[in-house]
Each structure stands twice: as C-alpha cells, then as structure tokens.
Design an enzyme around this catalytic site. Sequence first.
Site, PDB file in Angstrom:
ATOM      1  N   ALA A   1       8.613  -6.946   1.420  1.00 11.51           N
ATOM      2  CA  ALA A   1       7.173  -6.723   1.636  1.00 11.51           C
ATOM      3  C   ALA A   1       6.416  -7.407   0.493  1.00 11.51           C
ATOM      4  O   ALA A   1       5.608  -6.789  -0.207  1.00 11.51           O
ATOM      5  CB  ALA A   1       6.846  -5.236   1.734  1.00 11.51           C
TER       6      ALA A   1
ATOM      7  N   HIS B   1       4.557  -9.806  -6.597  1.00 11.36           N
ATOM      8  CA  HIS B   1       5.898 -10.419  -6.560  1.00 11.36           C
ATOM      9  C   HIS B   1       5.784 -11.937  -6.750  1.00 11.36           C
ATOM     10  O   HIS B   1       6.597 -12.550  -7.444  1.00 11.36           O
ATOM     11  CB  HIS B   1       6.571 -10.189  -5.203  1.00 11.36           C
ATOM     12  CG  HIS B   1       6.867  -8.753  -4.889  1.00 11.36           C
ATOM     13  ND1 HIS B   1       6.320  -8.100  -3.820  1.00 11.36           N
ATOM     14  CD2 HIS B   1       7.675  -7.860  -5.519  1.00 11.36           C
ATOM     15  CE1 HIS B   1       6.783  -6.857  -3.782  1.00 11.36           C
ATOM     16  NE2 HIS B   1       7.600  -6.683  -4.792  1.00 11.36           N
TER      17      HIS B   1
ATOM     18  N   ARG C   1       3.515  -0.516  -1.140  1.00 10.73           N
ATOM     19  CA  ARG C   1       3.050   0.729  -0.513  1.00 10.73           C
ATOM     20  C   ARG C   1       1.587   0.676  -0.096  1.00 10.73           C
ATOM     21  O   ARG C   1       1.150   1.495   0.721  1.00 10.73           O
ATOM     22  CB  ARG C   1       3.238   1.911  -1.465  1.00 10.73           C
ATOM     23  CG  ARG C   1       4.682   2.281  -1.679  1.00 10.73           C
ATOM     24  CD  ARG C   1       4.802   3.353  -2.750  1.00 10.73           C
ATOM     25  NE  ARG C   1       6.168   3.418  -3.253  1.00 10.73           N
ATOM     26  CZ  ARG C   1       7.131   4.130  -2.697  1.00 10.73           C
ATOM     27  NH1 ARG C   1       6.885   4.853  -1.654  1.00 10.73           N
ATOM     28  NH2 ARG C   1       8.347   4.111  -3.217  1.00 10.73           N
TER      29      ARG C   1
END
Length: 268
Positions: A29, A34, A184
């Site tokens: 995800a 990232h 999230r």
Amino acid sequence: MKVLRCMDQWRELRSNMTSSVGFVPTMGALHEGHLSLLRASAEANAQTVLSIYVNATQFNDAQDFAKYPSNLEADLAKAKSAGVDVVLLPDFEQMYSDGFRFQLNENEFSNRLCGTDRPGHFTGVLTVVMKLLNLVRPNRAYFGLKDFQQYTLIKDMCETFFLATEIIGCPIVREADGLAMSSRNALLDVPARRLAGRLNTLLASAANDEQAVQSLQAADMSVAYVETVGSRRCAAVVIRSGDCAVRLIDNVAVSTSHLATELKGAVS
Ligand code: PAF
C-alpha cells in the site's frame, strides 16, 4: 525491475551483486512516505531492493490484519517510478519456515508507547526485520521516522547483534494539513480524514503531554498515549471511521528550551 516471489532465486541473484544494496522493507500500500525512502535508497546505492510482505506476526488484532490495505499492481508501478531494481514478495511459508518458533524479543522500550496496548507487536516486527535483513544483506536499510519507536528498536537491535547494515531514519512525509502519510490513512472516511488532519497540529501546539491528551480528547479522538521520549512527543490515537476504528501514530519535535524551562520551574 525484477519481481521475485521465490527467495531462493533472490539469494542466487544477491550472491552475484558486488555493488552497494539499499533496502526498504514495507507491507505494501505504498504512499509518498515509502517512495521518499525508495528515492533516498536509489540515490545512495547501486541497487535498491523493496520487500512487500504483510507480516501477520506483528498484528495483535486479526481484524486489523484482515483489513490491511493492499494494491500490488499500483505498488509495482510506484516502485518502478521510484527507481527500484528488485521487488521481493515472499510468503508466510518462506518467511516463517520455523512456524514462528524463533522470536526476537526486546524487554524494555518495546513494552512502552505502542507496546502497551499492542502486546507482541514489536516481537513480530523485530523478528521479521531480522529475517529480512539476513535475507537481503543490504548495506543500508531505510525506515520512516513516523514509526519512531520501531526505528529506534531496529537501530538498537542491529547494533546489539553486530549487523553490518546501516539503519537510516528518514523524515516524516506529511499531507498538506500535517497528517503523516500512512497506509492506514486509506481506511479513513471523509469525516475521519478531516479529524485525523488535526492530530499533528494538536500534538505540536500543546505545552506538555497532558495538555496534548486533553486537546486530542476534546477533538473527539480516543488517545492510546502521548509521551515525550527524548526530544520527540509521540502519540497514538484511535479514530472511528464508519464501523471501523483506525489507529494512527505520529511524533513531533518538542522544543528543548521549553522542556528546560519546565524542568527549572519544577526544581526551583
Ligand atoms: O513499518 C512497516 O511497514 C513494518 O513494520 C515493517 C518494518 C515492514 C516490518 O513488517
């Protein structure tokens, strides 16, 4: 970009790599946070390796594991654009051929902050990171400072076990309203997302940890903890989004001059 599901194939490939390897372990995800780690790795290393593995042993709540977001196709496109050379997609059988018989525990810092209400979480994290570092044998591994406690524990673990990998903490990447990027966040509906956007400001503007708890509660967030560790005020809150509860963490630098004034007041 090579995409490997078989870790024996990866080991073969790794044994022929002679230049520097940077590594970014993730649970997929992928978001801008990232990507900033991947870009930092691509800039400093000849090869960048990304792992995508949703690690069941670090979820103390089965529902949280089941609803963890995933989108492999989008992740691979983002990885390619960030300069990744190899993507590793191991499965449980390969990562845990021991059935999680061997575990890596830390007995102090891991019991505080997120460890208080997520028993076993950091044992799962440290165990899988140790396995991944041994599998990838990177020169450098990159972790986001949003997960300040995770970063600290991994860095300490590597020093403790004499691992050769350099652990690099990268700055938190935030949305325009200050919300720290997190996989999230995809679970937040519109009202929950609006509320989540206040977490960073409320945390940063409070005079002390107690006041931060009060402001977050007044804003309708359920507070797991607010605690200053060194010069970081760390927090976890739970926000309701439809019928799910989304746990978010963040941390901000607290001014040491302000702490010094408080301390002086306390001792005089
Ligand atoms: O931060 C994460 O995404 C995970 O905790 C990690 C480091 C990939 C281990 O599963």
